[in-house]
Design an enzyme around this catalytic site. Structure first.
Site, mmCIF file in Angstrom:
data_model
loop_
_atom_site.group_PDB
_atom_site.id
_atom_site.type_symbol
_atom_site.label_atom_id
_atom_site.label_comp_id
_atom_site.label_asym_id
_atom_site.label_seq_id
_atom_site.Cartn_x
_atom_site.Cartn_y
_atom_site.Cartn_z
ATOM 1 N N ASP A 1 33.876 27.706 -83.493
ATOM 2 C CA ASP A 1 32.836 28.528 -82.855
ATOM 3 C C ASP A 1 31.492 28.134 -83.431
ATOM 4 O O ASP A 1 31.425 27.592 -84.532
ATOM 5 C CB ASP A 1 33.099 30.033 -83.070
ATOM 6 C CG ASP A 1 32.477 30.897 -81.975
ATOM 7 O OD1 ASP A 1 31.232 30.923 -81.862
ATOM 8 O OD2 ASP A 1 33.231 31.526 -81.216
ATOM 9 N N SER B 1 38.947 32.784 -65.135
ATOM 10 C CA SER B 1 38.649 34.198 -64.861
ATOM 11 C C SER B 1 38.967 34.533 -63.416
ATOM 12 O O SER B 1 38.871 33.672 -62.527
ATOM 13 C CB SER B 1 37.167 34.450 -65.116
ATOM 14 O OG SER B 1 36.774 35.687 -64.547
ATOM 15 N N LYS C 1 33.642 28.722 -64.295
ATOM 16 C CA LYS C 1 35.076 28.824 -64.608
ATOM 17 C C LYS C 1 35.894 27.933 -63.658
ATOM 18 O O LYS C 1 36.871 27.306 -64.060
ATOM 19 C CB LYS C 1 35.526 30.281 -64.484
ATOM 20 C CG LYS C 1 34.938 31.213 -65.508
ATOM 21 C CD LYS C 1 35.700 31.202 -66.802
ATOM 22 C CE LYS C 1 34.912 30.713 -67.947
ATOM 23 N NZ LYS C 1 35.634 30.591 -69.196
ATOM 24 N N ARG D 1 39.188 49.458 -60.602
ATOM 25 C CA ARG D 1 39.321 48.018 -60.327
ATOM 26 C C ARG D 1 40.217 47.345 -61.363
ATOM 27 O O ARG D 1 41.039 46.483 -61.046
ATOM 28 C CB ARG D 1 37.928 47.365 -60.320
ATOM 29 C CG ARG D 1 37.910 45.936 -59.825
ATOM 30 C CD ARG D 1 36.486 45.431 -59.696
ATOM 31 N NE ARG D 1 35.841 45.261 -60.976
ATOM 32 C CZ ARG D 1 35.859 44.147 -61.704
ATOM 33 N NH1 ARG D 1 36.506 43.087 -61.261
ATOM 34 N NH2 ARG D 1 35.250 44.082 -62.861
ATOM 35 N N ASP E 1 29.470 23.306 -82.390
ATOM 36 C CA ASP E 1 29.123 23.571 -80.998
ATOM 37 C C ASP E 1 30.068 22.723 -80.145
ATOM 38 O O ASP E 1 30.198 21.518 -80.383
ATOM 39 C CB ASP E 1 27.647 23.186 -80.745
ATOM 40 C CG ASP E 1 27.157 23.734 -79.415
ATOM 41 O OD1 ASP E 1 27.749 23.378 -78.366
ATOM 42 O OD2 ASP E 1 26.213 24.526 -79.423
ATOM 43 N N TYR F 1 28.794 32.446 -63.137
ATOM 44 C CA TYR F 1 29.892 32.501 -64.106
ATOM 45 C C TYR F 1 31.204 32.027 -63.465
ATOM 46 O O TYR F 1 31.918 31.182 -64.019
ATOM 47 C CB TYR F 1 30.024 33.944 -64.617
ATOM 48 C CG TYR F 1 31.258 34.220 -65.438
ATOM 49 C CD1 TYR F 1 31.429 33.652 -66.693
ATOM 50 C CD2 TYR F 1 32.262 35.073 -64.952
ATOM 51 C CE1 TYR F 1 32.566 33.923 -67.449
ATOM 52 C CE2 TYR F 1 33.387 35.350 -65.703
ATOM 53 C CZ TYR F 1 33.545 34.773 -66.950
ATOM 54 O OH TYR F 1 34.676 35.037 -67.687
HETATM 55 N N1 LIG Z 1 36.925 39.384 -72.116
HETATM 56 C C1 LIG Z 1 37.628 39.307 -70.993
HETATM 57 O O1 LIG Z 1 38.259 40.290 -70.572
HETATM 58 C C2 LIG Z 1 37.662 38.017 -70.211
HETATM 59 C C3 LIG Z 1 38.022 38.068 -68.852
HETATM 60 C C4 LIG Z 1 38.085 36.876 -68.129
HETATM 61 C C5 LIG Z 1 37.846 35.660 -68.765
HETATM 62 N N2 LIG Z 1 37.477 35.653 -70.077
HETATM 63 C C6 LIG Z 1 37.187 34.359 -70.680
HETATM 64 O O2 LIG Z 1 37.721 34.309 -71.989
HETATM 65 C C7 LIG Z 1 36.833 33.573 -72.831
HETATM 66 C C8 LIG Z 1 36.423 34.419 -74.024
HETATM 67 O O3 LIG Z 1 35.793 35.588 -73.544
HETATM 68 P P1 LIG Z 1 35.178 36.657 -74.552
HETATM 69 O O4 LIG Z 1 35.161 37.963 -73.839
HETATM 70 O O5 LIG Z 1 35.842 36.558 -75.867
HETATM 71 O O6 LIG Z 1 33.675 36.132 -74.655
HETATM 72 P P2 LIG Z 1 32.677 36.252 -75.902
HETATM 73 O O7 LIG Z 1 31.325 36.058 -75.316
HETATM 74 O O8 LIG Z 1 32.974 37.482 -76.681
HETATM 75 O O9 LIG Z 1 33.066 35.001 -76.787
HETATM 76 C C9 LIG Z 1 32.690 33.691 -76.455
HETATM 77 C C10 LIG Z 1 32.627 32.915 -77.753
HETATM 78 O O10 LIG Z 1 32.338 31.554 -77.439
HETATM 79 C C11 LIG Z 1 31.412 31.078 -78.397
HETATM 80 N N3 LIG Z 1 30.667 29.982 -77.828
HETATM 81 C C12 LIG Z 1 29.912 29.983 -76.714
HETATM 82 N N4 LIG Z 1 29.352 28.792 -76.536
HETATM 83 C C13 LIG Z 1 29.766 28.004 -77.547
HETATM 84 C C14 LIG Z 1 29.521 26.658 -77.910
HETATM 85 N N5 LIG Z 1 28.710 25.873 -77.169
HETATM 86 N N6 LIG Z 1 30.116 26.173 -79.000
HETATM 87 C C15 LIG Z 1 30.911 26.950 -79.762
HETATM 88 N N7 LIG Z 1 31.178 28.242 -79.478
HETATM 89 C C16 LIG Z 1 30.605 28.761 -78.379
HETATM 90 C C17 LIG Z 1 30.514 32.271 -78.696
HETATM 91 O O11 LIG Z 1 29.838 32.106 -79.945
HETATM 92 C C18 LIG Z 1 31.527 33.405 -78.702
HETATM 93 O O12 LIG Z 1 32.050 33.633 -79.991
HETATM 94 C C19 LIG Z 1 35.663 33.139 -71.981
HETATM 95 O O13 LIG Z 1 35.877 31.830 -71.525
HETATM 96 C C20 LIG Z 1 35.699 34.108 -70.829
HETATM 97 O O14 LIG Z 1 35.129 33.539 -69.662
HETATM 98 C C21 LIG Z 1 37.372 36.793 -70.806
#
Ligand SMILES: NC(=O)c1ccc[n+]([C@@H]2O[C@H](COP(=O)([O-])OP(=O)(O)OC[C@H]3O[C@@H](n4cnc5c(N)ncnc54)[C@H](O)[C@@H]3O)[C@@H](O)[C@H]2O)c1
Length: 284
Positions: free
Chosen positions: A37, A114, A143, A177, A54, A139
């Protein structure tokens, strides 16, 4: 099959909401974890190693993936931010991650997609994995790109890729939903684990939902891989409907894209279209 006690799994975006919950699920299954991360992670257990990186830095990610058995790709832009953010994180980030995995010889990727890739479909329709993509947002487009690169990697290079169209990960469904797209932590852990271990996985798209039979999604593709969700949304229905009742027919709320479609508020954002177009074809 992987020996669970010997599996080394990388998670990108491990500092986020899903990453934090998934770490626990995978540790409990006996995996050792490399946590990638750009935000620091300071609460590592002895089974975990955190790396500040990154994901767009392909060379660095390749080096950190060396020796891993699979990578769970969560890092992305998770809001409906401007295009530039999605291009950098969801598109360039996913290219970097998949290419880094290939270069490091990590030939299994579990990709966090997603339900927003199909967010402009009517909520009343039950969709399977073959549904036409109808992203409800930038978004959702980002995805969908990740799913596409996953498919190419699987068929061109023999990678094994599981794209999980996650609904909403939480301890319970939080509104009407989400009765149709909620997934519990342990069910998400089971799906990711299938992506890590399934012996004949090629490229599969599944819905990341607990058991919500008869609602928004037909998740036969996941069941065919052996997924058996332990949690159901139905026991929460009365509680949820008391807090979030069905809107009065033909009211402004009932006609809003967020009500008609699967995508919720992402469908409403910047919407200047016609709601009638979002209804199932037979009804207009
Ligand atoms: N939370 C949900 O219910 C949900 C639903 C559908 C899909 N998702 C997918 O699951 C994944 C995680 O979601 P989340 O809710 O934990 O999101 P979040 O925003 O809490 O976490 C995303 C993480 O990715 C890291 N990140 C972003 N860009 C980065 C980079 N360039 N390099 C390194 N790290 C990077 C951020 O620092 C963060 O810790 C995402 O891909 C999201 O689209 C989540």
């Amino acid at each position: 099959m992987l020996e669970a006690s010997h599996g080394l799994i990388a998670i990108t975006g491990a500092a986020g909401l899903v990453g934090t919950g998934l770490r626990r699920q995978l540790r409990e299954q006996g995996y050792r974890l490399v946590l990638l991360d750009r935000k620091p992670i300071t609460d590592c257990t002895p089974e975990e190693q955190a790396v500040l990186v990154d994901i767009t830095d392909q060379a660095a990610v390749t080096a950190h993936l060396a020796g891993c058995d699979a990578v769970v790709h969560l890092a992305s832009c998770t809001t409906d931010a401007p295009w530039a953010e999605h291009v950098r994180l969801s598109i360039e980030g996913s290219i970097s991650l998949f290419e880094a995995a290939r270069a490091a010889g990590v030939m299994r990727v579990i990709y966090a997609s997603s339900h927003h890739v199909v967010g402009y479909h009517p909520r009343s329709l039950v969709l399977d994995e073959h549904a036409v993509l109808k992203p409800d947002s930038r978004y959702g487009v980002g995805k969908a790109f990740g799913e596409s690169i996953g498919a190419m990697m699987a068929y061109k290079y023999d990678m094994r890729v599981l794209a999980i169209r996650i609904g909403n990960v939480n301890t319970k469904p939080i509104d009407r939903r989400r009765l149709g797209n909620w997934i519990s932590w342990r069910d998400l852990g089971q799906l990711v684990s299938l992506g890590i271990t399934h012996p004949s996985l090629r490229f599969e798209v599944v819905y990341g939902i607990s058991d919500a039979t008869g609602r928004d999604y037909d998740n036969q593709a996941a069941y065919a891989l052996g997924y058996r969700p332990q949690d159901q949304s139905e026991p929460f229905e009365a509680e949820v409907l008391a807090l979030d009742p069905v809107p009065v027919q033909d009211s402004p709320q009932a006609r809003a894209p967020s009500e008609i479609t699967k995508g919720g508020v992402f469908s409403d954002n910047e919407f200047t279209g016609s709601s009638e177009r979002l209804l199932p074809r037979s009804s207009h």
